[in-house]
Scaffold this active site. Structure first.
Site, mmCIF file in Angstrom:
data_model
loop_
_atom_site.group_PDB
_atom_site.id
_atom_site.type_symbol
_atom_site.label_atom_id
_atom_site.label_comp_id
_atom_site.label_asym_id
_atom_site.label_seq_id
_atom_site.Cartn_x
_atom_site.Cartn_y
_atom_site.Cartn_z
ATOM 1 N N TYR A 98 -2.491 -1.947 10.477
ATOM 2 C CA TYR A 98 -2.668 -2.675 9.176
ATOM 3 C C TYR A 98 -1.450 -2.273 8.307
ATOM 4 O O TYR A 98 -0.874 -3.186 7.935
ATOM 5 C CB TYR A 98 -4.237 -2.261 8.618
ATOM 6 C CG TYR A 98 -3.898 -2.350 7.242
ATOM 7 C CD1 TYR A 98 -3.829 -3.512 6.384
ATOM 8 C CD2 TYR A 98 -4.058 -1.191 6.339
ATOM 9 C CE1 TYR A 98 -3.899 -3.361 4.908
ATOM 10 C CE2 TYR A 98 -3.802 -1.198 4.924
ATOM 11 C CZ TYR A 98 -3.343 -2.312 4.364
ATOM 12 O OH TYR A 98 -3.767 -2.288 2.781
ATOM 13 N N HIS A 99 -1.348 -0.818 8.216
ATOM 14 C CA HIS A 99 -0.455 -0.439 7.211
ATOM 15 C C HIS A 99 0.948 -0.816 7.905
ATOM 16 O O HIS A 99 1.872 -1.233 6.798
ATOM 17 C CB HIS A 99 -0.277 1.180 7.256
ATOM 18 C CG HIS A 99 -1.521 1.749 6.516
ATOM 19 N ND1 HIS A 99 -2.465 2.114 7.001
ATOM 20 C CD2 HIS A 99 -1.862 1.843 5.151
ATOM 21 C CE1 HIS A 99 -3.384 2.704 6.244
ATOM 22 N NE2 HIS A 99 -3.003 2.504 4.999
ATOM 23 N N LYS A 148 1.965 -4.197 6.280
ATOM 24 C CA LYS A 148 2.267 -4.312 4.706
ATOM 25 C C LYS A 148 3.659 -3.933 4.748
ATOM 26 O O LYS A 148 4.348 -4.425 4.079
ATOM 27 C CB LYS A 148 1.543 -3.380 4.213
ATOM 28 C CG LYS A 148 0.086 -3.810 4.203
ATOM 29 C CD LYS A 148 0.023 -4.783 2.833
ATOM 30 C CE LYS A 148 -1.525 -5.065 2.434
ATOM 31 N NZ LYS A 148 -1.737 -5.968 1.521
ATOM 32 N N SER A 166 -1.050 2.928 10.579
ATOM 33 C CA SER A 166 -1.921 1.996 11.227
ATOM 34 C C SER A 166 -1.448 0.776 11.483
ATOM 35 O O SER A 166 -0.475 0.335 11.034
ATOM 36 C CB SER A 166 -3.158 1.701 10.581
ATOM 37 O OG SER A 166 -3.201 0.861 9.669
ATOM 38 N N THR A 191 0.686 -1.151 -0.118
ATOM 39 C CA THR A 191 0.000 -0.048 -0.079
ATOM 40 C C THR A 191 0.923 1.213 0.014
ATOM 41 O O THR A 191 1.787 1.445 0.638
ATOM 42 C CB THR A 191 -1.078 -0.102 1.181
ATOM 43 O OG1 THR A 191 -1.506 1.172 1.359
ATOM 44 C CG2 THR A 191 -0.167 -0.549 2.538
#
Lengths: 382, 382
Positions: free
Chosen positions: B181-182, B185, B179, B144
């Site tokens: 989530y980020h 990645k 975050s 991302t």
């Protein structure tokens, strides 16, 4: 201060717990003891016969009158962690409680996954516990110099100011770690930095070099306080491993040419670095990074130093170059900075013949405990 | 080519699977379907009524004669993954199979831990499976643009050449994700890069921007092939969410000032980028990074574009500035590069009034399915 040492039964953790207790801090030890279990599963053992954790702690109390709380459990279990933190109410947490061997993480997929999950979830749990229950607590987290890899430019302490296309920013130093273990520490660093930014957590990430030595002022006081010393192909690290090899007439195992340069420090400096960091906490919201090593050596130079000391002691020491089980550069630029801990008062113990001699003495003393079949590397990166 | 699309039941994955199948590739879909379950647990649902995966695949076969293999299971289960890979024998794996919502990862500790463990272990398992069973397979991994954060210098594609103290190196671009989530990645990127280095895996990391739109040439062919469209506060993303809000008379929810600038792309370009990457594989051992977005917008500009198109369509559209639930800069420099996919032949669909109008039409058409209580953000970063 009230200091919770997570991983306080380990090599650096035990020495740190005693050192901080000696300096008057209220110390608690939290440990799952799984490191002792991993030894069992691999069929390896510390050179030095370490006492059970409760006996170690009792002996320390007998000798000094100083009490240390003990919490046995796994930080991956959040309920347990939270309970311990609520009971102990730490001003600072020193977090050594991770799987810390690169070869262990490279054994197979299961060990790689286990290393990353254990380390990442443990640290996430600590961050959430601090955020939710002791937001002012200073997290002192053990990282590793291995996070940086071997870039062709100077290694700074955690951050680098980059000029690019006419603009400038101070950014996290790019990481090129060399094993799934080292990667887990990079992941931790990113997670902690984020928690500092969004929650205002105060944290210091100590990117530690390779630690050597076995004695500190405190662990040397009594046989029952003796620290672990690993010499096997999985948990043993350079210098300590080389000394044990020299002591028993096993060739010193240099991986590849031995041109790999790394940062090193004496365990007496490890405990002092933690103390200095504890006494100079990070600000709220600050993610501070110190490079925690005192000297740089390449592996072949170290092997030669041990050979030299061994020869003087009448041992016949050979150096053997093995096919490198790791994937790493054997000739490379390496210039890592380490001024911040010095500026705060660290006075390094430099690697000396006498330190090597004392390690050799240790190894000779516990010679009968050595399993020579555990010395060669059995884990390859490929 | 034989292409296994992991996460092929999802928003980008489904569109990609059909597109590659249409172009003559042998496509397999592997998906745990857990995304549909997360919708259930949160009490949210896609605006568009998506068919069960087996029905979608059957309909595609009826319409085109093209077969797609289906593997239902979790890539965190290595036995399952290995079995699927052995059966399908992919030339390339497109990996969309991760928890992909920032707010979902910020709900609480359990969601943060679950996101990181699921994403990291899934990717590690894929890397080991490739290494052990199909070493020549090209891994196309969805990253991302959010991995980079908002540095004060230009964002390059994965790497940056740094001059420092008279020396130079090309290093991984520093990451400042926003975050848990980020962060997952970013952890993936580091793990994949390492696997490329030590095992010679060939991988392309596609740092994708925010995707908008619902129709591709293939998903638009039949009601049964319809793609999902999320508008809720957890899985809904800008543009798609704004259009749904506008269509039903809900104010467009801009977080903070709306000065946050990000990279965006049309889902028709997502599928084309994957196709281009597939046709131009990374070299053995190469960890290649493309920034996959076509245009930059700030959030307030997008809101105004949607308002404008909505007003033209006779809707009465309001913009509402909410207290930002996230911790992020609202005014910042943002200049990200995206030339590599263009150089390989991508011809972008730029954001247009007609795209926004078609989204508004969609939203009006499925108006009765909208749960207005799910629109406001419920998850905060603090």
């Amino acid at each position: 201060m009230r200091v919770l040492v997570i991983g306080g039964d380990g090599y650096c953790g035990w020495a740190t717990a005693l050192h901080l207790s000696e300096r008057g801090h209220e110390v608690g030890i939290l440990d799952s003891l799984v490191r002792r279990y991993w030894d069992v599963t691999l069929g390896v053992d510390t050179l030095t016969p370490i006492a059970p954790i409760a006996k170690r702690i009792n002996r320390w109390k007998e000798l000094t009158g100083k009490h240390m709380d003990l919490f046995i459990g796994d930080i991956n279990d959040y309920t347990f962690l939270l309970d311990a933190i609520k009971k102990f109410a730490p001003d600072a947490i020193v977090h050594f409680g991770e799987q810390r061997s690169a070869p262990f993480s490279m054994i197979d997929r299961e060990h790689a996954v286990m290393t990353q999950v254990t380390n990442i979830v443990g640290t996430l749990n600590i961050l959430y516990a601090i955020h939710e229950h002791c937001p002012d607590c200073h997290l002192i987290k053990l990282g590793t110099m291995g996070e940086y890899g071997t870039p062709n430019i100077d290694i700074e302490e955690g951050y680098i100011t980059i000029q690019h296309n006419g603009r400038e920013d101070r950014l996290p130093y790019p990481k090129q770690p060399g094993s799934f273990y080292h990667l887990s520490k990079v992941h931790d660093s990113h997670n902690i930095q984020f928690a500092c930014r969004i929650w205002g957590v105060r944290a210091t990430d100590l990117n530690q070099g390779v630690v050597y030595g076995v004695l500190t002022e405190e662990t040397g006081r009594d046989e029952m306080l003796i620290n672990r010393l690993d010499y096997d192909g999985v948990f043993g690290t350079a210098i300590n491993r080389f000394c044990v090899q020299a002591a028993i007439g096993h060739p010193i195992t240099v991986y590849g040419t031995g041109g790999q340069t790394r940062g090193f420090l004496d365990i007496r400096d490890t405990v002092r670095c933690i103390e200095i960091t504890l006494n100079n906490p990070a600000a709220a919201g600050e993610f501070r990074v110190f490079n925690q090593f005192t000297e740089r050596f390449n592996v072949l130079d170290l092997a030669n130093m041990v050979k030299c000391a061994g020869d003087k002691a009448g041992l016949k020491v050979e150096i053997q170059h093995l096919t490198n089980p790791r994937v790493e550069k054997e000739e490379h630029y390496y210039n890592a900075k380490n001024t911040q801990l010095r500026d705060l008062g660290l006075e390094p113990h430099c690697l000396s013949d006498s330190l090597i001699s004392s390690l050799l003495d240790y190894a000779v003393r516990y010679k009968d405990r050595i399993d020579t079949t555990e010395i060669m590397p059995r884990v390859t990166w490929k």
